[in-house]
Write an enzyme that holds these catalytic residues in place. Structure first.
Site, PDB file in Angstrom:
ATOM      1  N   ASP A 188      -3.482   2.286 -10.689  1.00  0.00           N
ATOM      2  CA  ASP A 188      -3.856   2.687 -12.053  1.00  0.00           C
ATOM      3  C   ASP A 188      -4.222   1.446 -12.869  1.00  0.00           C
ATOM      4  OD1 ASP A 188      -3.205   5.157 -11.133  1.00  0.00           O
ATOM      5  OD2 ASP A 188      -1.357   5.350 -12.274  1.00  0.00           O
ATOM      6  N   ASP A 209       0.093   9.754  -3.413  1.00  0.00           N
ATOM      7  CA  ASP A 209       0.205   9.065  -4.697  1.00  0.00           C
ATOM      8  C   ASP A 209       1.655   8.653  -4.942  1.00  0.00           C
ATOM      9  OD1 ASP A 209      -0.562   8.026  -7.113  1.00  0.00           O
ATOM     10  OD2 ASP A 209      -1.411   9.877  -7.895  1.00  0.00           O
ATOM     11  N   GLU A 247       5.177   4.170  -3.707  1.00  0.00           N
ATOM     12  CA  GLU A 247       5.888   2.885  -3.623  1.00  0.00           C
ATOM     13  C   GLU A 247       7.324   3.050  -3.101  1.00  0.00           C
ATOM     14  OE1 GLU A 247       4.400   4.011  -6.490  1.00  0.00           O
ATOM     15  OE2 GLU A 247       2.557   2.844  -6.322  1.00  0.00           O
TER      16      GLU A 247
END
Length: 645
Positions: A437, A367, A370
């Site tokens: 998300d 998660d 990035e």
């Protein structure tokens, strides 16, 4: 190797054969710098090529130089050509110095009025064709940069720079921009069909492995199971109800501190016993792994002292604020490990092995990979691979690479990592991208269909969404229940089938927070019966999914794909954005409007299609009005296939 070199007053240009029907072009100020980070790490296949002083021909792809401008063609037809910005200055290639030895780079190409552009990773703008768009080349939650464009003109182009920048597909020209880099680097390919382009791209950047059978089942998740008892109760309920379940998830804050990479024994007292019981149920446990490191983590000092953290050009190497256990609602500075450093990847794996792998855990949720650094501060980041603005987009690929290569070295089955971000080549390291998300609305569901198809065209065949969306959703709302049903009906025909989200009522944001229920029995009896039947449908499809993903590993052609990949001679196949092929045998048309009970479906020309629900045959090349009662969406089977749905 046969190559084409030429010089101008400002640049040196090198064009090389790089696989079948493919050419790599690099442009430097005075010389070509080798080994700059990029996606073309794999040695190119040896292919016949012919070079002259002004041309290079590799298979069907021909490159001609005239007046210093490059033109790519196939069979005498122009595919792509450079275009100067001005008759005097700038030309098609611009190096604007940043004052530190790096440059703002621009590469300009001609625009074509009939061209359609696909790929470019995952974006939430809600379009499949990206002609006319300006796209930032940067990694963000739900916005994934993979700089490969597939054109309806019959070429594919990879911008082989992980630099932060943008691409503009304007009416008066196409422009690729890197904010700070050392040289231009791109790769062009051609072929007879879009499938040829995708196959060449996979050859150049890496093929995805064959997905393990277990991963094709149902993945259950919510934000968040707060302890071992909560999670196990859900797994046992699936068993007691006779519901299929392949994976269940321990989400974030299961740890002691960010960067400890282990379970908090107060809430997860016996992970080994938990994994053993789940294995007995035929269920795998996936754990959330973040790249963030709290200065209070037991690993922080070792990582800081060994240079394993992303550095800072100025100030402390703390690049984000985030809550953690022991701080209440307070957020504090955290660092990130440097995934571009092989030694840092090895250290992180050693912690994951002790904290999770040695307890039997084999599925990883990477998660916030990035990594989640904001506001924008790329100029202040220092990676092992280079300055932040030059290499930042590379991070998610190197992160999943560390997990894949080390787990594979343990002689296990193919490692699977769910990731929130990716870059060119992530597919070869077992990256299963999900769309981040996203909002819990019908409009969001419609956007995911386009996003997933562009991801597939970008070379990432393992992809999914949060069924029901992530942000909100009231399980007691009739309207939201309908959305969850429709999203499940879509999700069954995604490479991965995963339920996740932060449902109402949502409780703050901190180490102890959670959300409302998100199990399939949370949405009322009517929805439960429909969703349970969808899970049974997925079980019937798992053999087909596994077989087709095996074909993907071999050919590079994705399981979930736009209609034009298989039917490029049908003009309408290039414009349909809300249908897709699920392998060669199924056409799926999701429902993305509340209350809709039918919809038009375009059936591609070149075959006959059978409505799975009614058995009625329809000739291709037409649009039909397909019924879509709440219990199902339109699905058509290609006539002649042996698949039974």
């Amino acid at each position: 190797m046969t190559e084409l070199w030429f010089r101008t007053a400002d640049h040196v240009v090198c064009a090389q054969p790089w696989g079948a029907d493919s050419i790599r072009v690099r442009v430097g100020r005075k010389a070509i710098v080798p080994d700059i980070p990029g996606a073309l790490e794999l040695p190119p296949a040896e292919v016949p090529a012919v070079a002259t002083e002004t041309s290079l021909t590799v298979g069907r792809l021909h490159l001609e130089v005239a007046d210093g401008l490059l033109t790519f063609s196939k069979d005498g037809r122009e595919l792509l050509a450079e275009q100067p910005g001005h008759f005097a200055w700038p030309g098609p290639r611009l190096f604007a110095p940043n004052g530190d030895g790096y440059h703002r780079l621009e590469q300009r190409f001609r625009a074509y009025p009939d061209e359609k552009i696909f790929g470019l990773g995952q974006h939430q703008h809600g379009r499949l064709d990206q002609k006319g768009m300006v796209l930032d080349l940067v990694q963000r939650n739900a916005e994934v940069t993979i700089p490969f464009a597939l054109s309806s003109r019959g070429y594919g182009l990879l911008w082989n720079l992980p630099a932060v920048g943008r691409v503009e597909f304007a009416e008066n020209g196409t422009r690729w921009v890197a904010d700070s880099a050392r040289q231009i680097d791109y790769w062009v390919t051609t072929g007879d069909t879009p499938a040829d382009l995708l196959a060449h791209y996979a050859d150049a950047t890496g093929h995805a492995p064959a997905m393990p059978y277990w991963a094709t089942g149902f993945w259950q998740s919510k934000l968040r199971y707060r302890n071992q008892d909560e999670l196990m109760a859900v797994a046992r309920e699936h068993r007691d109800r006779g519901l299929p379940l392949a994976v269940i998830v321990a989400d974030y804050f299961h740890w002691t501190h960010l960067g400890d990479w282990r379970f908090d024994p107060a809430e997860w007292p016996d992970p080994e016993a938990m994994v053993k019981e789940l294995d007995g149920l035929g269920v795998k446990l996936m754990v959330s792994v973040w790249p963030s490191v709290n200065p209070l983590s037991e690993n922080y000092q070792t990582m800081r002292d060994n240079g394993f953290l992303i550095g800072a050009e100025q100030g402390l190497p703390l690049h984000h604020i985030f809550p953690d256990k022991g701080f209440g609602d307070h957020k504090h500075g955290v660092a990130f490990y440097d995934a571009t450093d092989p030694a840092a990847r090895e250290f992180v794996w050693s912690r994951l092995k002790t904290g999770y792998y040695d307890h039997g855990i084999r599925v990883w949720w990477l998660d916030a990979c990035e990594p989640e650094i904001f506001p924008e501060q790329f100029a202040n980041l220092r990676f092992a691979a280079g300055p932040g603005r030059e290499v930042a987009n590379l991070y998610p690929r190197e992160h999943v690479r560390g997990i894949y290569e080390h787990a594979l070295a343990e002689e296990e089955d193919i490692p699977v990592s769910l990731v929130r971000s990716a870059w060119a080549g992530s597919q070869r390291f077992g990256a299963a991208l999900w769309s981040g998300d996203i909002a819990s609305t019908f409009a969001s569901l419609a956007r995911q269909i386009r996003a997933g198809l562009n991801v597939a065209v970008s070379g990432i065949p393992w992809w999914t969404t949060d069924i029901g969306g992530f942000h909100g959703g009231d399980p007691s709302s009739p309207e939201y229940r309908e959305l969850v049903i429709r999203w499940f009906q879509y999700g069954v025909f995604c490479p991965l089938l995963r339920l996740h989200g932060h449902r109402e009522p949502r409780i703050g944001f901190g180490a102890g927070h959670s959300g409302g229920p998100n199990e399939i029995w949370s949405y009322g009896e009517e929805a439960y019966e429909i969703i349970a039947e969808q899970l049974r449908l997925r079980e019937r499809l798992r053999g087909y999914v596994t077989e087709q993903l095996g074909e993907t590993a071999r050919t590079g052609i994705p399981l979930l794909r736009p209609l034009f990949v298989d039917y490029p001679d049908d003009p309408s196949a290039w414009t349909v954005e809300d249908e897709f092929l699920f392998g060669p045998d199924l056409l799926v048309a999701p429902i993305t409007e509340l209350g809709a009970r039918s919809r038009p479906v375009h059936l591609p020309a070149g075959g006959t299609w059978i409505d799975v629900a009614t058995g009625v045959e329809h000739a291709g090349g037409q649009s039909v009005e397909a019924q879509a009662p709440l219990a199902r969406i339109p699905v058509f089977r290609r006539a002649g296939s042996t698949l039974h749905v």
